[in-house]
Design an enzyme around this catalytic site. Structure first.
Site, short mmCIF file in Angstrom:
data_model
loop_
_atom_site.label_atom_id
_atom_site.label_comp_id
_atom_site.label_asym_id
_atom_site.label_seq_id
_atom_site.Cartn_x
_atom_site.Cartn_y
_atom_site.Cartn_z
CB ALA A 1 -0.95 0.27 1.11
CE LYS B 1 -1.42 5.28 -1.01
NZ LYS B 1 -1.09 4.88 0.26
CB SER C 1 -3.34 0.02 -8.57
OG SER C 1 -3.06 1.10 -9.44
CE LYS D 1 -6.17 11.09 -8.51
NZ LYS D 1 -7.15 10.52 -7.76
CE LYS E 1 -0.11 2.84 -6.89
NZ LYS E 1 0.43 2.21 -5.90
CG ASN F 1 -12.20 9.56 -2.74
OD1 ASN F 1 -13.02 9.32 -1.70
ND2 ASN F 1 -11.41 10.55 -3.07
CB SER G 1 -8.95 6.31 2.83
OG SER G 1 -8.93 7.30 1.94
CB THR H 1 -10.09 17.35 -12.92
OG1 THR H 1 -9.61 17.36 -11.56
CG2 THR H 1 -8.93 17.50 -13.84
#
Length: 171
Positions: free
Chosen positions: A30, A34, A73, A76, A88, A117, A121, A141
């Site tokens: 993990a 990020k 992963s 993205k 990634k 998402n 987290s 975006t």
């Protein structure tokens, strides 16, 4: 019974990682740089962690006869438009290819799970969106983009499912 151990350390330290994986049957990888702006500002660090660190996990897992490795992963990594996604994607390709080329003759099996998402987290976009609830506009975006959301419990269940059903090379 599989032995469960947590390694909290730098995946860029191959010797330490090799020692940490001694006697381990299952690995969830993990570790990653990020945050998109952090990756863009520190491209060398992002590559060292996300690509070289991934290769170190592959090497150490094979060297220590780990049975199964799941790499976490991101959405993205699918058609990446930034360095984080590109690293990634490279990491995903390393894990997938390791089954047929690199780990041939070894018992270690590699697969990847991709998340969107993860609500709840540390890296979730939801707190940022909530901080803007009194604003007139919500920055996005691209107006055509889709956000993929899963709960933390769903993310954990996906990893368990992958461990149970994987044969190696899956994303």
């Amino acid at each position: 019974d599989p032995r469960i151990r947590f390694f909290i350390g730098d995946v860029r330290d191959k010797d330490r990682l090799n020692r940490a994986l001694q006697g381990v049957d299952f690995v969830v990888h993990a570790a990653a740089t990020k945050i998109v702006p952090t990756a863009e500002y520190n491209p060398f660090e992002c590559i060292k962690t996300n690509v070289i660190g991934a290769m170190n996990v592959v090497d150490a897992s094979i060297d220590q006869n780990v049975k199964k490795v799941i790499a976490l992963s991101t959405d993205k990594a699918s058609s990446p438009i930034n360095l984080y996604g590109a690293t990634k994607l490279a990491s995903d390709k390393l894990f997938v290819a390791s089954n047929s080329t690199y780990a041939r003759g070894h018992k270690t099996c590699f697969a990847v799970v991709r998340y969107g998402n993860v609500m709840g987290s540390r890296g979730s976009v939801i707190p940022f969106f909530m901080s803007l609830k009194n604003k007139s506009e919500l920055p996005i975006t691209n107006e055509y983009m889709t956000r993929f959301m899963i709960s933390l419990d769903q993310g954990v269940e996906l990893v368990w499912h992958a461990f149970k059903d994987m044969v190696g090379g899956e994303i």
